[in-house]
Design a protein around this motif. Sequence first.
Motif, PDB file in Angstrom:
ATOM      1  N   GLU B 101       0.647  -1.051   0.056  1.00 31.12           N
ATOM      2  CA  GLU B 101      -0.023   0.082   0.040  1.00 31.12           C
ATOM      3  C   GLU B 101       0.822   1.272   0.100  1.00 31.12           C
ATOM      4  N   ILE B 102       1.827   1.405  -0.856  1.00 34.92           N
ATOM      5  CA  ILE B 102       2.591   2.427  -1.070  1.00 34.92           C
ATOM      6  C   ILE B 102       1.977   3.516  -1.648  1.00 34.92           C
ATOM      7  N   THR B 103       1.986   4.604  -1.347  1.00 30.12           N
ATOM      8  CA  THR B 103       1.223   5.866  -1.793  1.00 30.12           C
ATOM      9  C   THR B 103       1.658   6.338  -2.972  1.00 30.12           C
ATOM     10  N   PHE B 104       0.923   7.118  -3.825  1.00 24.52           N
ATOM     11  CA  PHE B 104       1.040   7.524  -5.096  1.00 24.52           C
ATOM     12  C   PHE B 104       2.182   8.588  -4.584  1.00 24.52           C
ATOM     13  N   PHE B 105       1.982   9.360  -3.614  1.00 20.77           N
ATOM     14  CA  PHE B 105       3.058  10.105  -3.043  1.00 20.77           C
ATOM     15  C   PHE B 105       4.518   9.767  -3.129  1.00 20.77           C
ATOM     16  N   GLU B 106       4.637   8.335  -2.480  1.00 22.30           N
ATOM     17  CA  GLU B 106       5.998   8.141  -2.589  1.00 22.30           C
ATOM     18  C   GLU B 106       6.360   7.533  -3.942  1.00 22.30           C
ATOM     19  N   LEU B 107       5.643   7.225  -4.791  1.00 18.46           N
ATOM     20  CA  LEU B 107       5.932   6.863  -6.060  1.00 18.46           C
ATOM     21  C   LEU B 107       6.467   8.225  -6.895  1.00 18.46           C
ATOM     22  N   TRP B 108       5.617   9.163  -6.784  1.00 21.75           N
ATOM     23  CA  TRP B 108       5.868  10.514  -7.401  1.00 21.75           C
ATOM     24  C   TRP B 108       7.051  11.141  -6.724  1.00 21.75           C
ATOM     25  N   GLU B 109       7.232  10.969  -5.630  1.00 19.45           N
ATOM     26  CA  GLU B 109       8.421  11.381  -5.024  1.00 19.45           C
ATOM     27  C   GLU B 109      10.024  10.597  -5.540  1.00 19.45           C
ATOM     28  N   SER B 110       9.578   9.219  -5.736  1.00 17.98           N
ATOM     29  CA  SER B 110      10.764   8.621  -6.530  1.00 17.98           C
ATOM     30  C   SER B 110      11.021   9.392  -7.599  1.00 17.98           C
ATOM     31  N   MET B 111      10.190   9.111  -8.656  1.00 18.22           N
ATOM     32  CA  MET B 111      10.216   9.817  -9.906  1.00 18.22           C
ATOM     33  C   MET B 111      10.961  11.131  -9.836  1.00 18.22           C
ATOM     34  N   ARG B 112      10.534  12.066  -8.991  1.00 17.80           N
ATOM     35  CA  ARG B 112      10.929  13.446  -8.730  1.00 17.80           C
ATOM     36  C   ARG B 112      12.479  13.424  -8.535  1.00 17.80           C
ATOM     37  N   TYR B 113      12.942  12.348  -8.197  1.00 21.68           N
ATOM     38  CA  TYR B 113      14.384  12.380  -8.084  1.00 21.68           C
ATOM     39  C   TYR B 113      15.120  11.766  -9.054  1.00 21.68           C
ATOM     40  N   LEU B 114      14.387  10.458  -9.519  1.00 26.34           N
ATOM     41  CA  LEU B 114      14.969   9.504 -10.544  1.00 26.34           C
ATOM     42  C   LEU B 114      14.902   9.920 -11.946  1.00 26.34           C
ATOM     43  N   ARG B 175      13.599   2.522 -11.912  1.00 26.11           N
ATOM     44  CA  ARG B 175      12.669   3.187 -12.756  1.00 26.11           C
ATOM     45  C   ARG B 175      11.525   2.526 -13.370  1.00 26.11           C
ATOM     46  N   GLU B 176      11.818   1.536 -13.935  1.00 23.06           N
ATOM     47  CA  GLU B 176      10.853   0.679 -14.778  1.00 23.06           C
ATOM     48  C   GLU B 176       9.341   0.411 -13.930  1.00 23.06           C
ATOM     49  N   PRO B 177       9.678  -0.365 -12.780  1.00 23.30           N
ATOM     50  CA  PRO B 177       8.194  -0.628 -12.228  1.00 23.30           C
ATOM     51  C   PRO B 177       7.514   0.481 -11.610  1.00 23.30           C
ATOM     52  N   MET B 178       8.266   1.456 -11.324  1.00 24.21           N
ATOM     53  CA  MET B 178       7.647   2.696 -10.855  1.00 24.21           C
ATOM     54  C   MET B 178       6.776   3.549 -11.878  1.00 24.21           C
ATOM     55  N   SER B 179       7.409   3.369 -13.023  1.00 22.29           N
ATOM     56  CA  SER B 179       6.913   4.339 -14.197  1.00 22.29           C
ATOM     57  C   SER B 179       5.594   3.506 -14.508  1.00 22.29           C
ATOM     58  N   GLN B 180       5.643   1.996 -14.172  1.00 21.05           N
ATOM     59  CA  GLN B 180       4.434   1.168 -14.627  1.00 21.05           C
ATOM     60  C   GLN B 180       3.202   1.552 -13.895  1.00 21.05           C
ATOM     61  N   LEU B 181       3.431   1.900 -12.617  1.00 20.43           N
ATOM     62  CA  LEU B 181       2.418   2.122 -11.608  1.00 20.43           C
ATOM     63  C   LEU B 181       2.113   3.678 -11.859  1.00 20.43           C
ATOM     64  N   PHE B 182       2.993   4.343 -12.123  1.00 23.22           N
ATOM     65  CA  PHE B 182       2.962   5.840 -12.278  1.00 23.22           C
ATOM     66  C   PHE B 182       1.803   6.256 -13.109  1.00 23.22           C
ATOM     67  N   TYR B 183       2.051   5.656 -14.349  1.00 29.52           N
ATOM     68  CA  TYR B 183       1.579   6.089 -15.558  1.00 29.52           C
ATOM     69  C   TYR B 183      -0.013   6.076 -15.635  1.00 29.52           C
ATOM     70  N   PRO B 184      -0.611   4.934 -15.008  1.00 26.92           N
ATOM     71  CA  PRO B 184      -2.157   4.810 -15.008  1.00 26.92           C
ATOM     72  C   PRO B 184      -2.681   6.239 -14.498  1.00 26.92           C
ATOM     73  N   ALA B 185      -1.977   6.501 -13.646  1.00 20.51           N
ATOM     74  CA  ALA B 185      -2.402   7.777 -12.946  1.00 20.51           C
ATOM     75  C   ALA B 185      -2.486   8.861 -13.880  1.00 20.51           C
ATOM     76  N   PHE B 186      -1.488   8.842 -14.481  1.00 20.49           N
ATOM     77  CA  PHE B 186      -1.168   9.845 -15.733  1.00 20.49           C
ATOM     78  C   PHE B 186      -2.502  10.037 -16.706  1.00 20.49           C
ATOM     79  N   LEU B 187      -2.971   8.847 -16.795  1.00 20.01           N
ATOM     80  CA  LEU B 187      -4.159   8.736 -17.920  1.00 20.01           C
ATOM     81  C   LEU B 187      -5.229   9.595 -17.105  1.00 20.01           C
ATOM     82  N   LYS B 188      -5.405   9.104 -15.920  1.00 23.12           N
ATOM     83  CA  LYS B 188      -6.618  10.147 -15.200  1.00 23.12           C
ATOM     84  C   LYS B 188      -6.271  11.669 -15.009  1.00 23.12           C
ATOM     85  N   VAL B 189      -5.075  11.869 -15.049  1.00 18.47           N
ATOM     86  CA  VAL B 189      -5.113  13.513 -15.061  1.00 18.47           C
ATOM     87  C   VAL B 189      -5.314  13.869 -16.151  1.00 18.47           C
ATOM     88  N   PHE B 190      -4.852  13.347 -17.242  1.00 18.70           N
ATOM     89  CA  PHE B 190      -4.901  13.825 -18.793  1.00 18.70           C
ATOM     90  C   PHE B 190      -6.438  13.774 -19.148  1.00 18.70           C
TER      91      PHE B 190
END
Lengths: 248, 248
Positions: B101-114, B175-190
Amino acid sequence: MLADSNAGTVAPKNEPVYRMVVRSIQTKIMSGEWVVGDRIPAETTLAADFGVHRSTVREAIRVLEQNGLVRRHDGGKLLYVTAPREADISDKVTAAIVLHEITFFELWESMRYLEPALAVCAADRIDDDLLAALQANVERTKAALEDKQSLVELDIEFHQIIARASRNRALQLSREPMSQLFYPAFLKVFSRLNAGERLVFAHERILQALGRRDPVEARSWMEKHIVDFRRGYELANLDIDSPVAWLK
Amino acid sequence: MLADSNAGTVAPKNEPVYRMVVRSIQTKIMSGEWVVGDRIPAETTLAADFGVHRSTVREAIRVLEQNGLVRRHDGGKLLYVTAPREADISDKVTAAIVLHEITFFELWESMRYLEPALAVCAADRIDDDLLAALQANVERTKAALEDKQSLVELDIEFHQIIARASRNRALQLSREPMSQLFYPAFLKVFSRLNAGERLVFAHERILQALGRRDPVEARSWMEKHIVDFRRGYELANLDIDSPVAWLK
DNA sequence: TCCCCATTTATTGTCGGACAATAATTGGCG
DNA sequence: CGCCAATTATTGTCCGACAATAAATGGGGA
């Protein structure tokens, strides 16, 4: 028969039955139908439920187990739903890094960016407990300047504490396997160089920065610390472009 | 009998035989005795070699297979030594992130640095081919401003190309696994926001910086880009602190 | 000579059943 | 009501079997 109970996943044609069982159970777990902590039925029961032979179920269980979705409590026979542990992931990433002959440089470069990021997060979020743990770690490090082995272990712990303090489990998950492969090299450097003083110095600066909740300083010192290590690596005459090796 | 051929690893007491077989084979592979591409003996042969029943060997193979150390070429029966694929790792990390149950924030923050780190590396090392691919990607993105689905896919590709350009496989693996979970959210935003223009703008700046081999600018624009996405996420009224969900 | 296809062989996926070791459960007793 | 012994459930391993099919083989034909 539950053969088509794998709602939501696409079934490859000619998929072996045991993999069908895997997907079926995996879906139940990932979708939340089976929750972490739930007991999973006995092999014979599953076999009956799925209408397959027990051997087939066992192969499926081996897969799930390997994915960390399912585990037997230490020394027990009962199977439970679990969340994958860090080690479950870590080991596999480690294997991947080794077999792809990823270089030490790549590893170092990753840490070069990951560790400062973790330090920044930690500066924002570290609590008194972890700060105290860090403090204690530095003290012990000062007392272990001569003992290379302990020095390395304490360094590992230092960075691990910071990772935890970051409160970002995604970043932690990324860092863990790399640190595992990173640190054996560390031992080599330490046995060749007398870098204990420099290490303690850097750790102290980082600790102070974290204590002041100062992300800029924390990042900056962490960066210096990691960059410094690379210099040590080269001074110790180790080839930074050679693939990471597997130990033990 | 090869029961004790697992040199270099510690054998837990009461270890099941199938796990012993796993360790034995794993050790051969990790130590380089069996090399990627080598064919692995048939199950019956292994069973004979290890002095165990074939079912036991099969369970071991399921484990090795899951670790990506061993694979059957598509539609084939023969088993070969392989290096784990990105997907082997990625899927497991994905499961871990969801079940913890890692939060979207954690994911985002990872990408924020990665992502900025990857951009810096890419600025140093990108070659003309990947630069051209990136260019093409941006062009197609400009032409797809209305098609949300394509937009997301193109964005994924954009960042993937940069990851490859970094020439750091360790970072890519993170990066790979995070981006996978990151982008579905992306679709919602868009689908909620009209952010296509902003996206193209950022991508263009990043592309230009990479073209000039300017790491500072590349990092800076990538950072803006990721930070900007978080704003979009909040503007779209999505809860950044809710756990990442599993799709399909 | 070398390539293609039919035939043979090897190998996997799955099944049925069995048994010893031992963890889990139950039931009786203090 | 809690503890220990007897009972039951469950796993780990084995034996053996069989159909499906991929891999190897061995001739013919170009």
